[in-house]
Design an enzyme around this catalytic site. Structure first.
Site, mmCIF file in Angstrom:
data_model
loop_
_atom_site.group_PDB
_atom_site.id
_atom_site.type_symbol
_atom_site.label_atom_id
_atom_site.label_comp_id
_atom_site.label_asym_id
_atom_site.label_seq_id
_atom_site.Cartn_x
_atom_site.Cartn_y
_atom_site.Cartn_z
ATOM 1 N N HIS A 122 0.916 -1.204 -0.353
ATOM 2 C CA HIS A 122 0.146 0.317 -0.282
ATOM 3 C C HIS A 122 0.893 1.346 -0.295
ATOM 4 C CE1 HIS A 122 -3.139 -2.534 2.050
ATOM 5 N NE2 HIS A 122 -3.441 -2.879 0.675
ATOM 6 N N GLU B 27 1.483 3.904 2.847
ATOM 7 C CA GLU B 27 1.597 3.433 4.428
ATOM 8 C C GLU B 27 3.423 3.136 4.191
ATOM 9 O OE1 GLU B 27 -0.295 -0.651 4.399
ATOM 10 O OE2 GLU B 27 -1.868 0.558 4.667
ATOM 11 N N HIS C 117 2.880 -2.850 7.336
ATOM 12 C CA HIS C 117 2.223 -1.972 6.572
ATOM 13 C C HIS C 117 1.693 -1.071 7.344
ATOM 14 C CE1 HIS C 117 -0.672 -4.476 3.390
ATOM 15 N NE2 HIS C 117 -0.246 -5.459 4.058
ATOM 16 N N GLU D 147 1.763 -4.239 10.934
ATOM 17 C CA GLU D 147 0.693 -3.127 11.452
ATOM 18 C C GLU D 147 1.358 -2.125 12.111
ATOM 19 O OE1 GLU D 147 -1.453 -2.092 9.249
ATOM 20 O OE2 GLU D 147 -3.004 -4.198 8.910
#
Length: 658
Positions: free
Chosen positions: A356, A359, A452, A526
């Site tokens: 992504h 990010e 992420h 994350e």
């Protein structure tokens, strides 16, 4: 002659096997033949000679990391404008901790004016009319120049984002010191507006300015609760060696009255903040998170490859090329073994990041991990001796280059397409899966981790995959996250981690690597865009130092997890089992159920009612469901439908005439 043996990961590092050259015999290959051909690679195993074809250059080209010329400039879609140069930021963390922003209930939400035609457009960089990607160019747009300076008595701000990872589409002045901003949606889509990165100049020191981004897509955010925008002053960097800093006050995230196109009752959200600039005629940048561009990644790899010591155990090749043609680096980090047989005994670890584009915190964690694995410490050397690390630092270079938040140039979220077989539409995903598949075939892959960023939760945490129906694997996927929480107690939160696999996540990398490739420890790690709620860092924004440190903690925890002395692993597993038993007993009692005598609570069949009580899903993640096939295929389908409809109408018309 053995012609079927595949090259192992370790063999790729030998570059002609010069490290063990003396152990191999030349066999029957003549010296003049070796000098004459560049298409054959000759190998020797226990004195036996065999050869293979070189890998295709257009697929596995070796980018020259030591130079900076047109061959290493990012490739852009032709319709996206780009200036010939871009500022390089210094990476200097703040000398003092930056506490969370505390929301002010007295902040007045501004009335959005520009959609009603009010205000003066002072910057516009709207995307072209193309519905899907068709052509790329290298570097800057031909003839494009920066905006000319304002007149001395004109204090209107000069905005700019026609640089790598920039995505400001429009700036409208709605008051003398008040500006409304529109972000460009991910290219070839109409959504995914969260990341922002732009510059401004011609400001007046001491004056309060207000900025309002009016087309955010998500309904909630950490802005206005704890998170502050990031600001970078070029003058402060040059004069005071200051890097990115948290900046702004009167921050509010709110729902607008602007309805999203194609929806009945869904609206855009807005972020407003005010700030005072310390210098006049400065150039300042605002960003959602610490920028880390494709060029930054190339510069980082170029620095590593220039180090003679690092280049001995860190090798790279091009995994593939993106839709636009940008090369995707693949790093192999491991120490040379005394023999090929010894190298085959090494287990593998696969780490990927930046699927992504918006990010950027994932790239900073990846940078910390790579820097740690390539340093000269004893622990780093031990890791290189124990494992073969396969690392893809940036899975979506195209999206990073143009400033997308989630999608690639296919107009789709790559992390929903790991089950997809469309090689041309999702080349990085396809080649990443192929790389892992070959790796699994030749050695044990002890772990896969995809890095992420997360915009709605604090701390760093993990999403894993767990199958409680297999007793031999039950709860073992939780051991590594527990260890990581103990090694990074002020950053990593085990309680925020989730292990339930939702159907909507079946196309993600972690689920495919676990369910299809059979990698037991398959994770998504994350990192918040904000900061920590743990220990001494409670209420403090993360800096790049904190994010890079997570890369170190990941490696340190890997050593603990794979320690020959498995006492820690056994102890943690026992603790997890005890906690699970206690939780099941409590929930069963609350539901009015009894556990049969002599049955271990862990062996109870978990139905949907009990499972929902035991653990919530990862529905709070930044995930989105797949939007279907790539946009160019959707567009072609619509074109074919229109052609068919028109042909049918014409046929009916002529029939009626007859």
């Amino acid at each position: 002659m053995n012609m079927s043996r595949k090259l192992s990961c370790e063999e790729e590092l030998y570059e002609g096997f010069e490290d063990v050259k003396g152990k191999f015999k030349r066999g029957t290959i003549r010296e003049e033949d070796l000098k004459r051909t560049t298409q054959l690679i000759y190998h020797f195993d226990e004195g036996e000679e065999f050869h293979t074809l070189c890998e295709p250059r257009n697929l596995f080209q070796q980018v020259n990391w030591h130079t900076r010329d047109n061959s290493t400039l990012p490739l852009w879609p032709t319709e996206v404008l780009c200036l010939p140069s871009h500022h390089r930021f210094i990476s200097v963390p703040p000398t003092q901790q930056e506490p969370f922003y505390h929301s002010d209930e007295h902040v007045v939400v501004p009335k959005i004016q520009s959609p009603n035609g009010r205000g003066n457009v002072v910057y516009s960089n709207m995307p072209g009319p193309q519905a899907y990607f068709t052509e790329a160019r290298s570097g800057a747009s031909r003839g494009l120049k920066p905006q000319p300076p304002r007149d001395p008595d004109d204090f209107t701000l000069l905005f700019e984002s026609r640089f790598e990872s920039g995505n400001l589409a429009k700036a409208i002045q709605v008051g003398k010191w008040d500006y409304e901003l529109l972000l460009r949606a991910d290219l070839y889509t109409c959504k995914h507006t969260q990341w922002y990165f732009f510059s401004l100049s011609n400001m007046m020191a001491g004056q309060v300015y207000r900025f309002t981004i009016i087309n955010f897509y998500k309904s909630n955010s950490l802005y206005g609760q704890t998170l502050q925008p990031l600001c970078y002053s070029v003058r402060d960097a040059e004069e005071n060696k200051k890097g990115w800093r948290r900046h702004g006050h009167s921050i509010k995230y709110f729902k607008t009255n602007i309805k999203r196109k194609g929806t009945r009752d869904r609206y855009y959200y807005a972020l407003t903040w005010s700030c005072v600039f310390p210098h006049s005629n400065d150039t300042c940048y605002f960003a959602h998170c610490y920028p880390f561009t494709y060029s930054d990644m190339l510069a980082h790899l170029r620095k590593i490859s220039a180090d003679p010591e690092c280049s001995r155990y860190c090798k790279w090749r091009t995994l593939c090329h993106t839709i636009a043609g940008n090369p995707v680096p693949l790093l192999t980090i491991t120490s040379s073994s005394l023999s090929l047989q010894e190298s085959k005994l090494k287990r593998a670890v696969v780490v990927t990041a930046r699927v992504h584009p918006g990010e950027t915190n994932s790239s900073w964690m990846m940078k910390g991990l790579i820097d740690y694995l390539t340093n000269s410490s004893d622990d780093a050397k031990l890791l290189r001796d124990m494992f073969v690390f396969k690392i893809v630092p940036m899975l979506n270079p195209d999206g990073v280059v143009i400033g997308n938040y989630r999608c690639s140039l296919a107009g789709r979220d790559l992390n929903r397409n790991y089950k997809n077989t469309l090689k041309d539409a999702y080349p990085t995903v396809w080649h990443c899966k192929e790389m892992v598949n070959k790796l699994v075939a030749e050695r044990e892959v002890v772990m896969f981790c995809d890095l992420h960023g997360h915009s709605r939760k604090l701390n760093v945490f993990i999403y894993g995959c767990e199958n409680n129906n297999i007793p031999s694997l039950r709860l073992k996927q939780r051991i590594f996250p527990v260890m990581l929480s103990r090694n990074a107690p002020t950053k990593f939160c085990y309680k925020s981690s989730r292990f339930k696999v939702q159907k909507s996540k079946e196309g993600t990398s972690r689920v495919v690597m676990w369910n299809v490739m059979g990698i037991r420890n398959s994770y998504t790690m994350e990192a918040t865009f904000c900061g920590s709620s743990l220990g001494i860092l409670n209420g403090i924004h993360f800096t790049t130092v904190d994010l890079e440190a997570m890369g170190y903690h990941f490696c340190d925890t890997l050593l603990d997890y794979c320690d020959p002395d498995q006492t820690k692993v056994t102890t943690i597993l026992q603790q997890l089992e005890d906690q699970r038993r206690e939780l099941i007993c409590t929930k069963m009692a609350a539901l009015g159920r009894e556990i049969p005598d002599g049955m271990d609570p862990l062996d109870i069949t978990i139905d949907s009612e009990l499972e929902s009580d035991l653990e919530s899903s990862d529905g709070g993640s930044d995930s989105s469901v797949s939007d279907g096939p790539p946009v160019h295929m959707v567009d072609n389908r619509m074109y074919k439908k229109k052609v068919f409809f028109l042909s049918h109408c014409l046929l009916c018309h002529f029939v009626n005439i007859d």
